[in-house]
Design an enzyme around this catalytic site. Structure first.
Site, PDB file in Angstrom:
ATOM      1  N   GLY A  44      -7.758  -2.126  -7.170  1.00 59.09           N
ATOM      2  CA  GLY A  44      -7.918  -2.822  -5.892  1.00 59.09           C
ATOM      3  C   GLY A  44      -7.345  -2.052  -4.715  1.00 59.09           C
ATOM      4  N   THR A  45      -6.182  -1.448  -4.908  1.00 62.39           N
ATOM      5  CA  THR A  45      -5.527  -0.740  -3.803  1.00 62.39           C
ATOM      6  C   THR A  45      -6.402   0.418  -3.320  1.00 62.39           C
ATOM      7  OG1 THR A  45      -3.353  -1.352  -4.650  1.00 62.39           O
ATOM      8  CG2 THR A  45      -3.430   0.536  -3.154  1.00 62.39           C
ATOM      9  N   ASN A  54      -4.228 -14.054  -2.689  1.00 60.04           N
ATOM     10  CA  ASN A  54      -3.472 -13.864  -3.926  1.00 60.04           C
ATOM     11  C   ASN A  54      -2.221 -14.726  -4.028  1.00 60.04           C
ATOM     12  OD1 ASN A  54      -3.049 -11.848  -1.779  1.00 60.04           O
ATOM     13  ND2 ASN A  54      -1.263 -11.287  -2.980  1.00 60.04           N
ATOM     14  N   GLN A  65      -8.909 -11.033  -6.199  1.00 58.53           N
ATOM     15  CA  GLN A  65      -8.504 -12.261  -6.904  1.00 58.53           C
ATOM     16  C   GLN A  65      -9.688 -13.160  -7.257  1.00 58.53           C
ATOM     17  OE1 GLN A  65      -5.501 -13.177  -8.021  1.00 58.53           O
ATOM     18  NE2 GLN A  65      -4.334 -11.484  -7.139  1.00 58.53           N
ATOM     19  N   SER A  71     -10.691  -5.424  -8.998  1.00 56.32           N
ATOM     20  CA  SER A  71      -9.738  -4.744  -9.872  1.00 56.32           C
ATOM     21  C   SER A  71      -9.771  -5.374 -11.260  1.00 56.32           C
ATOM     22  CB  SER A  71      -8.343  -4.884  -9.264  1.00 56.32           C
ATOM     23  OG  SER A  71      -7.390  -4.281 -10.093  1.00 56.32           O
ATOM     24  N   ALA A  72      -9.927  -4.529 -12.304  1.00 58.61           N
ATOM     25  CA  ALA A  72     -10.129  -5.036 -13.669  1.00 58.61           C
ATOM     26  C   ALA A  72      -8.954  -5.850 -14.214  1.00 58.61           C
ATOM     27  CB  ALA A  72     -10.418  -3.864 -14.604  1.00 58.61           C
ATOM     28  N   HIS A  73      -7.711  -5.442 -13.875  1.00 54.44           N
ATOM     29  CA  HIS A  73      -6.573  -6.122 -14.523  1.00 54.44           C
ATOM     30  C   HIS A  73      -6.360  -7.546 -14.028  1.00 54.44           C
ATOM     31  CE1 HIS A  73      -3.087  -5.795 -11.569  1.00 54.44           C
ATOM     32  NE2 HIS A  73      -3.938  -4.977 -10.999  1.00 54.44           N
ATOM     33  N   THR A  93     -12.497  12.926 -12.720  1.00 60.22           N
ATOM     34  CA  THR A  93     -13.060  12.591 -14.033  1.00 60.22           C
ATOM     35  C   THR A  93     -12.954  11.088 -14.273  1.00 60.22           C
ATOM     36  OG1 THR A  93     -12.439  14.759 -14.837  1.00 60.22           O
ATOM     37  CG2 THR A  93     -12.883  13.088 -16.510  1.00 60.22           C
ATOM     38  N   CYS A 108       3.578  -7.176  -5.928  1.00 65.95           N
ATOM     39  CA  CYS A 108       3.919  -5.957  -5.195  1.00 65.95           C
ATOM     40  C   CYS A 108       5.035  -6.241  -4.195  1.00 65.95           C
ATOM     41  CB  CYS A 108       2.687  -5.442  -4.461  1.00 65.95           C
ATOM     42  SG  CYS A 108       1.203  -5.609  -5.413  1.00 65.95           S
TER      43      CYS A 108
HETATM   44  N1  PLP Z   1      -5.794  -7.116  -3.250  1.00 69.93           N
HETATM   45  C1  PLP Z   1      -5.334  -8.279  -3.735  1.00 69.93           C
HETATM   46  C2  PLP Z   1      -5.779  -9.558  -3.103  1.00 69.93           C
HETATM   47  C3  PLP Z   1      -4.450  -8.299  -4.821  1.00 69.93           C
HETATM   48  O1  PLP Z   1      -3.993  -9.460  -5.275  1.00 69.93           O
HETATM   49  C4  PLP Z   1      -4.049  -7.067  -5.379  1.00 69.93           C
HETATM   50  C5  PLP Z   1      -3.052  -7.032  -6.485  1.00 69.93           C
HETATM   51  O2  PLP Z   1      -2.129  -7.820  -6.527  1.00 69.93           O
HETATM   52  C6  PLP Z   1      -4.577  -5.871  -4.857  1.00 69.93           C
HETATM   53  C7  PLP Z   1      -5.444  -5.935  -3.785  1.00 69.93           C
HETATM   54  C8  PLP Z   1      -4.217  -4.540  -5.449  1.00 69.93           C
HETATM   55  O3  PLP Z   1      -4.914  -4.350  -6.655  1.00 69.93           O
HETATM   56  P1  PLP Z   1      -4.433  -3.258  -7.734  1.00 69.93           P
HETATM   57  O4  PLP Z   1      -3.215  -3.818  -8.392  1.00 69.93           O
HETATM   58  O5  PLP Z   1      -5.592  -3.142  -8.672  1.00 69.93           O
HETATM   59  O6  PLP Z   1      -4.190  -1.998  -6.993  1.00 69.93           O
END
Ligand code: PLP
Length: 368
Positions: free
Chosen positions: A72-73, A146, A174, A194-196, A232, A317
């Site tokens: 996501g970042t 989030n 989210q 974001s997959a996780h 890669t 975070c």
């Molecule tokens: N954007 C939102 C709304 C999120 O909740 C998060 C992770 O907490 C991110 C971006 C960042 O994603 P990643 O952990 O995959 O970098």
């Protein structure tokens, strides 16, 4: 027996067994670099192609509009920094730091950034965007928050942006895998995932880029991802992400129904405590943000931890920062409640017994 009760699914989720199983061959036996021309590489290249199609189908995109990233970042950074017209940006006060800090970096580079204020429920009103959009060329507003789970009216916001010739990005990290997401009906130009966050592996995600959207590569290198995102490919991660997303989409309505019932049960069980529930009526299933009067969210988190229960005070975070979160501040939670804010985020593996244990523990902590 469970070692702990995990109720922090907005921070990350457990990798699904089927995703893990699908990933294993790509980590060992089929380890070839997908960019090589020999036949040993072909299986990896095919696996990426099939995964791209699965993911595209899950969000109503074409496969050539899906670009794999590290999560996501990176997707948020790319959308904001790579946009050729982002000299003027409109975002909101409640975005994730991946968006907020990307905008901050663009502001250092002389971009003009405006931050829209949410309502008390965390909603960005279309009128607010309409009032501020005159000079905008990139709008970035998240699909679902989030911390408080509020879901935005992205389609309406996007129409306003497009009417002024602006581009629209949404951070759907989210939302994807938890609520229906269809890029065509939302109308967005870019969307981060974001997959996780949907029971896939960590360190992999994607950016949807609508065909024809002007976006520069975030970094330079090889010709992977159609020359737009060099490096890669994380073959195992990509395969696991596709399996997890498909699985979550197939069970989505069933999971959501169950989690909304758990929310009601939890809130009912907390009766007698003095708290505010934050977030809008339209919110992510299982995300419960509560502010307890006169309490410390930090202390609640640690006491829950001692009881084997994982919850959060806000976004993962942000956990080193003991201040009230920027989201809680932006929606204007009254001061006497703000410090006592916690987030419980239930996921597909949570049970009714977990919810009862969580509410019982909270009552013990807050009544003592
Ligand atoms: N954007 C939102 C709304 C999120 O909740 C998060 C992770 O907490 C991110 C971006 C960042 O994603 P990643 O952990 O995959 O970098």
């Amino acid at each position: 027996m469970k070692r702990y009760i995990y109720a922090d699914n907005a921070a990350t989720t457990k990798l699904s067994s089927s995703a893990l199983e699908a990933m294993l061959p790509w980590l060992q036996s089929d380890f070839a670099n997908p960019s090589q021309p020999y036949s040993f590489s072909r299986a990896a290249k095919t696996a990426i192609k099939e995964s791209r199609q699965i993911i595209a189908d899950c969000i109503g995109a074409s496969s050539d509009e899906i670009f794999f990233t590290s999560g996501g970042t990176e997707s948020d950074n790319w959308a904001i920094k790579g946009s050729t017209i982002s000299r003027s940006i409109i975002t909101s006060e409640i975005e994730h730091h991946a968006v907020l800090n990307s905008c901050k970096a663009m502001a250092v580079g002389a971009a003009d950034v405006k931050y829209l204020k949410p309502t008390r429920d965390g909603v960005i009103l279309p009128d607010e965007l309409e009032k501020n959009i005159s000079a905008a060329s990139l709008v970035s507003i998240m699909l679902a928050n989030n911390e408080i789970g509020t879901i935005q009216t992205i389609r309406e916001l996007c129409e306003i942006a497009h009417a002024r010739g602006a581009l629209f990005h949404t951070d759907a990290v989210q939302a994807v895998g938890h609520i229906p997401v269809d890029v065509k009906s939302l109308g967005v130009d870019m969307l981060s995932a974001s997959a996780h966050k949907f029971n896939g592996p960590k360190g992999v995600g994607f950016l949807y880029i609508k065909s024809g959207t002007p976006l520069l590569p975030l970094h330079d290198g090889g010709s992977q991802e159609n020359g737009k995102r060099a490096g890669t490919e994380n073959v195992a991660g990509i395969v696991g992400m596709a399996v997890a997303l498909k699985e979550n989409c197939e069970r989505m309505s069933q999971t959501a129904k169950r989690l909304y019932c758990y929310e009601e049960l939890l809130i009912d069980n907390l009766s007698g405590l003095d708290f505010i529930r934050n977030g809008g009526e339209d919110h992510l299933p299982g995300v419960i943000n509560l502010s307890f009067k006169g309490a410390s969210g930090e202390a609640i988190l640690h006491r829950m931890d001692l009881k084997g229960i994982c919850i959060s005070t806000g976004s993962a975070c942000d956990s080193v920062n003991t201040q009230v979160s920027h989201v809680v501040r932006a929606i204007g939670v009254p001061e006497e409640y703000a410090q006592g804010t916690i987030r419980i985020s239930l996921g597909v593996d949570n049970t009714e017994e977990d919810v009862i244990a969580i509410s019982t523990a909270l009552k013990q902590i807050l009544l003592n």
